[in-house]
Design an enzyme around this catalytic site. Sequence first.
Site, PDB file in Angstrom:
ATOM      1  N   LYS A 100     -36.983  13.914   4.124  1.00 33.47           N
ATOM      2  CA  LYS A 100     -34.640  13.931   4.158  1.00 33.47           C
ATOM      3  C   LYS A 100     -34.465  13.892   5.482  1.00 33.47           C
ATOM      4  O   LYS A 100     -33.145  13.028   5.877  1.00 33.47           O
ATOM      5  CB  LYS A 100     -34.257  14.895   2.733  1.00 33.47           C
ATOM      6  CG  LYS A 100     -35.153  14.979   1.948  1.00 33.47           C
ATOM      7  CD  LYS A 100     -34.347  15.961   0.741  1.00 33.47           C
ATOM      8  CE  LYS A 100     -34.496  17.650   1.637  1.00 33.47           C
ATOM      9  NZ  LYS A 100     -35.820  17.597   2.120  1.00 33.47           N
ATOM     10  N   ARG A 158     -29.022  22.312  -4.072  1.00 33.44           N
ATOM     11  CA  ARG A 158     -30.643  22.395  -4.463  1.00 33.44           C
ATOM     12  C   ARG A 158     -31.301  22.742  -6.064  1.00 33.44           C
ATOM     13  O   ARG A 158     -31.727  23.270  -5.828  1.00 33.44           O
ATOM     14  CB  ARG A 158     -30.983  23.525  -3.601  1.00 33.44           C
ATOM     15  CG  ARG A 158     -32.637  22.356  -2.427  1.00 33.44           C
ATOM     16  CD  ARG A 158     -32.846  23.265  -1.417  1.00 33.44           C
ATOM     17  NE  ARG A 158     -33.690  23.262  -0.888  1.00 33.44           N
ATOM     18  CZ  ARG A 158     -33.285  22.746   0.373  1.00 33.44           C
ATOM     19  NH1 ARG A 158     -32.346  22.667   0.897  1.00 33.44           N
ATOM     20  NH2 ARG A 158     -35.155  23.469   1.452  1.00 33.44           N
ATOM     21  N   ARG A 212     -45.329  20.220  11.352  1.00 31.70           N
ATOM     22  CA  ARG A 212     -44.087  20.182  11.923  1.00 31.70           C
ATOM     23  C   ARG A 212     -44.533  21.209  12.865  1.00 31.70           C
ATOM     24  O   ARG A 212     -44.018  22.270  12.865  1.00 31.70           O
ATOM     25  CB  ARG A 212     -43.145  20.005  11.007  1.00 31.70           C
ATOM     26  CG  ARG A 212     -41.584  19.719  11.071  1.00 31.70           C
ATOM     27  CD  ARG A 212     -41.186  19.054   9.695  1.00 31.70           C
ATOM     28  NE  ARG A 212     -40.662  20.065   9.325  1.00 31.70           N
ATOM     29  CZ  ARG A 212     -40.265  20.395   8.079  1.00 31.70           C
ATOM     30  NH1 ARG A 212     -39.641  18.911   7.614  1.00 31.70           N
ATOM     31  NH2 ARG A 212     -39.682  20.725   7.237  1.00 31.70           N
ATOM     32  N   ARG A 268     -41.669  26.799  12.164  1.00 32.41           N
ATOM     33  CA  ARG A 268     -40.759  27.620  12.290  1.00 32.41           C
ATOM     34  C   ARG A 268     -41.685  28.882  11.187  1.00 32.41           C
ATOM     35  O   ARG A 268     -42.058  28.576  10.493  1.00 32.41           O
ATOM     36  CB  ARG A 268     -39.534  27.047  10.553  1.00 32.41           C
ATOM     37  CG  ARG A 268     -38.788  25.992  11.684  1.00 32.41           C
ATOM     38  CD  ARG A 268     -38.316  24.609  10.383  1.00 32.41           C
ATOM     39  NE  ARG A 268     -38.253  25.444   8.745  1.00 32.41           N
ATOM     40  CZ  ARG A 268     -37.627  24.471   8.045  1.00 32.41           C
ATOM     41  NH1 ARG A 268     -37.540  23.222   8.630  1.00 32.41           N
ATOM     42  NH2 ARG A 268     -37.587  24.209   6.616  1.00 32.41           N
ATOM     43  N   ARG A 326     -42.295  27.342  -1.016  1.00 32.03           N
ATOM     44  CA  ARG A 326     -40.775  26.818  -0.932  1.00 32.03           C
ATOM     45  C   ARG A 326     -41.123  24.834  -2.380  1.00 32.03           C
ATOM     46  O   ARG A 326     -40.666  24.231  -2.410  1.00 32.03           O
ATOM     47  CB  ARG A 326     -40.586  25.961   0.762  1.00 32.03           C
ATOM     48  CG  ARG A 326     -40.058  27.016   1.484  1.00 32.03           C
ATOM     49  CD  ARG A 326     -40.252  26.764   2.122  1.00 32.03           C
ATOM     50  NE  ARG A 326     -39.791  25.556   3.037  1.00 32.03           N
ATOM     51  CZ  ARG A 326     -39.967  24.398   4.319  1.00 32.03           C
ATOM     52  NH1 ARG A 326     -41.268  25.056   4.736  1.00 32.03           N
ATOM     53  NH2 ARG A 326     -38.786  23.228   4.594  1.00 32.03           N
TER      54      ARG A 326
HETATM   55  P1  AMP Z   1     -34.989  23.388   4.577  1.00 32.87           P
HETATM   56  O1  AMP Z   1     -34.519  22.946   6.186  1.00 32.87           O
HETATM   57  O2  AMP Z   1     -33.682  21.966   3.791  1.00 32.87           O
HETATM   58  O3  AMP Z   1     -36.279  22.687   3.654  1.00 32.87           O
HETATM   59  O4  AMP Z   1     -34.055  24.639   3.980  1.00 32.87           O
HETATM   60  C1  AMP Z   1     -34.583  25.861   4.428  1.00 32.87           C
HETATM   61  C2  AMP Z   1     -34.007  26.893   3.537  1.00 32.87           C
HETATM   62  O5  AMP Z   1     -33.317  27.525   4.130  1.00 32.87           O
HETATM   63  C3  AMP Z   1     -34.816  26.492   2.294  1.00 32.87           C
HETATM   64  O6  AMP Z   1     -36.001  27.555   2.382  1.00 32.87           O
HETATM   65  C4  AMP Z   1     -33.537  27.660   1.447  1.00 32.87           C
HETATM   66  O7  AMP Z   1     -34.269  28.945   1.899  1.00 32.87           O
HETATM   67  C5  AMP Z   1     -32.266  27.179   2.903  1.00 32.87           C
HETATM   68  N1  AMP Z   1     -31.679  26.523   1.905  1.00 32.87           N
HETATM   69  C6  AMP Z   1     -31.922  25.194   2.588  1.00 32.87           C
HETATM   70  N2  AMP Z   1     -30.437  24.555   2.095  1.00 32.87           N
HETATM   71  C7  AMP Z   1     -29.925  25.487   0.256  1.00 32.87           C
HETATM   72  C8  AMP Z   1     -29.416  25.303  -0.219  1.00 32.87           C
HETATM   73  N3  AMP Z   1     -28.583  24.133  -0.729  1.00 32.87           N
HETATM   74  N4  AMP Z   1     -29.821  25.919  -1.772  1.00 32.87           N
HETATM   75  C9  AMP Z   1     -30.315  27.481  -0.773  1.00 32.87           C
HETATM   76  N5  AMP Z   1     -30.894  27.320  -0.104  1.00 32.87           N
HETATM   77  C10 AMP Z   1     -31.079  26.549   0.240  1.00 32.87           C
END
Ligand code: AMP
Length: 214
Positions: A13, A88, A127, A162, A173
């Site tokens: 994404k 999400r 990554r 990360r 996740r």
């Molecule tokens: P990402 O970089 O999009 O994988 O997001 C990393 C982490 O941020 C996720 O595993 C969640 O803990 C939190 N997070 C990001 N976007 C959301 C969202 N829309 N709703 C809830 N938690 C989020």
Amino acid sequence: MKLILLGAPGAGKGTVAKLLTAIDGSVQISTGDILRGAVQAGTELGKKAEAFMKAGDLVPDDLIMGIMEQRLQEPDCEKGFLLDGFPRTIPQAEQLKELLERIGVKLDMAVNIDVAREVILDRLTTRRTCVNPDCQAIYNVKSNPPQKEGVCDKCGSDVVQREDETEEAISNRLATYNEKTAPLIGFYDNEGMLITVDATSSDAVINAIKANLD
Ligand code: AMP
């Protein structure tokens, strides 16, 4: 363009969003990037979000909606926006729909980037991400390493794995994605807004999006 990018963590994404911004100046809005920036800056939001993120759990919907209600009304969104990692959950999608109606914004489509689980697992464990909150460039130790190991090509900051990309957090996740986020595919299909792109190459995803916008 005004798009939602759906897909499991590691589906691409962020990479697709970055490529799309170059096409028409639409802004990438990544809730993950915003939250990581807040954690690093030690803000109230960051303090509330940190433990959820580290464990690979979702941050509560009300915190996310608070961020997005403001962000979507900033002037740079007028040109267009690419929602990366938001919504999400079904409640986030419902509240987004209500918010967009309220501020008079219409989405073009929701794009489901569908990538096989083995590819996702391989990508997430290899990554690496730039620690600079204003950069957050993404690398891959196998397919796209930085020129100098551990140093960002773009801004010179450290490039690290990360904290939520340990095997345990990744598996949490992915389980969270299947339980809470995958139902959004049906939600946007019902809204008549969904396209699904079954592709591992970001160029193929971009081409499918362009074809559906015309
Ligand atoms: P990402 O970089 O999009 O994988 O997001 C990393 C982490 O941020 C996720 O595993 C969640 O803990 C939190 N997070 C990001 N976007 C959301 C969202 N829309 N709703 C809830 N938690 C989020």
